[in-house]
Design a protein around this motif. Structure first.
Motif, short mmCIF file in Angstrom:
data_model
loop_
_atom_site.label_atom_id
_atom_site.label_comp_id
_atom_site.label_asym_id
_atom_site.label_seq_id
_atom_site.Cartn_x
_atom_site.Cartn_y
_atom_site.Cartn_z
N PRO A 25 49.33 47.03 37.35
CA PRO A 25 48.24 47.45 38.23
C PRO A 25 48.24 46.70 39.57
O PRO A 25 47.45 46.98 40.45
CB PRO A 25 46.98 47.12 37.42
N ILE A 26 49.15 45.76 39.71
CA ILE A 26 49.25 44.94 40.92
C ILE A 26 50.41 45.46 41.77
O ILE A 26 51.55 45.48 41.32
CB ILE A 26 49.49 43.45 40.56
N PRO A 27 50.13 45.87 43.01
CA PRO A 27 51.22 46.36 43.86
C PRO A 27 51.98 45.20 44.51
O PRO A 27 51.45 44.10 44.66
CB PRO A 27 50.49 47.19 44.92
N PHE A 28 53.18 45.47 44.93
CA PHE A 28 53.95 44.52 45.72
C PHE A 28 53.47 44.65 47.16
O PHE A 28 53.47 45.74 47.72
CB PHE A 28 55.44 44.84 45.62
N LEU A 75 37.11 43.13 44.24
CA LEU A 75 37.09 41.70 43.95
C LEU A 75 36.85 41.41 42.47
O LEU A 75 37.19 40.32 42.00
CB LEU A 75 36.03 41.00 44.80
N VAL A 76 36.26 42.34 41.77
CA VAL A 76 35.99 42.13 40.34
C VAL A 76 36.92 42.96 39.46
O VAL A 76 36.81 42.94 38.25
CB VAL A 76 34.51 42.41 39.99
N GLY A 77 37.85 43.68 40.07
CA GLY A 77 38.80 44.50 39.34
C GLY A 77 40.03 43.72 38.92
O GLY A 77 40.09 42.49 39.07
N PRO A 78 41.04 44.43 38.43
CA PRO A 78 42.26 43.77 37.94
C PRO A 78 42.97 42.88 38.96
O PRO A 78 43.52 41.85 38.61
CB PRO A 78 43.17 44.94 37.54
N GLY A 80 41.46 41.44 41.56
CA GLY A 80 40.47 40.59 42.23
C GLY A 80 40.77 39.11 42.18
O GLY A 80 40.48 38.37 43.12
N GLY A 81 41.36 38.65 41.09
CA GLY A 81 41.69 37.22 40.99
C GLY A 81 42.69 36.79 42.04
O GLY A 81 42.61 35.68 42.57
N TYR A 82 43.63 37.67 42.34
CA TYR A 82 44.60 37.35 43.39
C TYR A 82 43.87 37.23 44.72
O TYR A 82 44.07 36.27 45.47
CB TYR A 82 45.68 38.44 43.47
N LEU A 83 43.01 38.21 45.01
CA LEU A 83 42.26 38.20 46.27
C LEU A 83 41.39 36.95 46.37
O LEU A 83 41.36 36.28 47.41
CB LEU A 83 41.40 39.46 46.38
N LEU A 84 40.66 36.66 45.30
CA LEU A 84 39.73 35.51 45.33
C LEU A 84 40.46 34.17 45.43
O LEU A 84 39.86 33.18 45.84
CB LEU A 84 38.82 35.55 44.10
N SER A 85 41.72 34.15 45.08
CA SER A 85 42.49 32.91 45.18
C SER A 85 42.92 32.60 46.60
O SER A 85 43.29 31.46 46.91
CB SER A 85 43.73 32.99 44.28
N TYR A 86 42.88 33.58 47.48
CA TYR A 86 43.44 33.41 48.82
C TYR A 86 42.84 32.25 49.61
O TYR A 86 43.60 31.49 50.23
CB TYR A 86 43.36 34.70 49.62
N PRO A 87 41.52 32.05 49.64
CA PRO A 87 41.02 30.89 50.39
C PRO A 87 41.54 29.56 49.85
O PRO A 87 41.88 28.66 50.62
CB PRO A 87 39.50 30.99 50.24
N VAL A 134 39.98 41.24 32.82
CA VAL A 134 39.47 42.57 33.17
C VAL A 134 40.15 43.68 32.38
O VAL A 134 39.50 44.62 31.93
CB VAL A 134 39.62 42.81 34.70
N THR A 135 41.44 43.57 32.18
CA THR A 135 42.17 44.62 31.47
C THR A 135 42.28 44.36 29.97
O THR A 135 42.82 45.19 29.24
CB THR A 135 43.60 44.78 32.04
N GLN A 136 41.77 43.21 29.54
CA GLN A 136 41.82 42.79 28.14
C GLN A 136 43.25 42.74 27.60
O GLN A 136 43.51 43.06 26.45
CB GLN A 136 40.93 43.69 27.27
N LEU A 137 44.15 42.33 28.47
CA LEU A 137 45.55 42.13 28.07
C LEU A 137 45.73 40.72 27.54
O LEU A 137 45.05 39.80 27.99
CB LEU A 137 46.48 42.31 29.28
#
Length: 177
Positions: A25-28, A75-78, A80-87, A134-137
């Motif tokens: 679900p994560i694009p390059f 930000l709360v989707g699959p 979102g953790g990547y985005l929230l890590s940016y700062p 989020v994806t319960q993986l």
């Protein structure tokens, strides 16, 4: 403020250079390059600020995230953790600016690359964690889908960012003086 705004624009463009992956679900994207470059070029405080502004712009609905998406749901989707890590990643990469400046001339590139890898570890840790939740993986599947396919390319992006920052260091230092 101008440099922060420019880096937000760079991130918005880097996010749109996106290649969807059929198994994840994560694009390059080129976002890792933008995040690390923000830290390297702007320093920890302004690099992190640029990423917070980027997240706020996207959270209110401006389509600055990958594939022209925006909104709080991103930000709360699959991813979102990547985005929230940016700062946090930009802050950590920004520490490279000081560490590289205090390194012998020939070691600045290696120091920047090392700090960039630490920033990448933060991105992966927060991103894969939220992806799993989020994806319960299972964590191993989240890492297989959200980290492993990106490692080689992200290391190349960090190397590129380190080379740009090392080459730009004299100009940046003179503009801050």
């Amino acid at each position: 403020m101008t440099r922060v705004a420019l880096m937000v624009a760079v991130m918005a463009v880097a996010a749109q250079i996106a290649i969807p992956l059929p198994f994840s679900p994560i694009p390059f994207t080129l976002q890792v390059l933008g995040v690390v470059l923000a830290g390297f070029l702007l320093g920890p405080r302004y690099g992190a600020t640029a990423m917070v502004v980027y997240l706020l712009v996207g959270a209110v609905g401006v389509p600055v995230f990958a594939n022209f998406r925006g909104g709080f749901d991103e930000l709360v989707g699959p991813s979102g953790g990547y985005l929230l890590s940016y700062p946090f990643a930009a802050l950590l990469a920004g520490l490279a600016a000081g560490a590289a400046a205090n390194s012998p001339r020939g070691r600045a590139l290696a120091v920047s690359f090392g700090w960039g890898c630490a920033a990448l570890a933060v991105i992966y840790a927060l991103g894969a964690t939220q992806l799993a939740v989020v994806t319960q993986l299972p964590a191993s599947v989240a890492v297989a889908q959200g980290v492993l396919p990106f490692v080689v390319f992200d290391l190349v992006k960090i190397g590129l960012a380190a080379a740009v920052a090392t080459a730009a260091a004299p100009a940046i230092a003179s503009s801050r003086a």
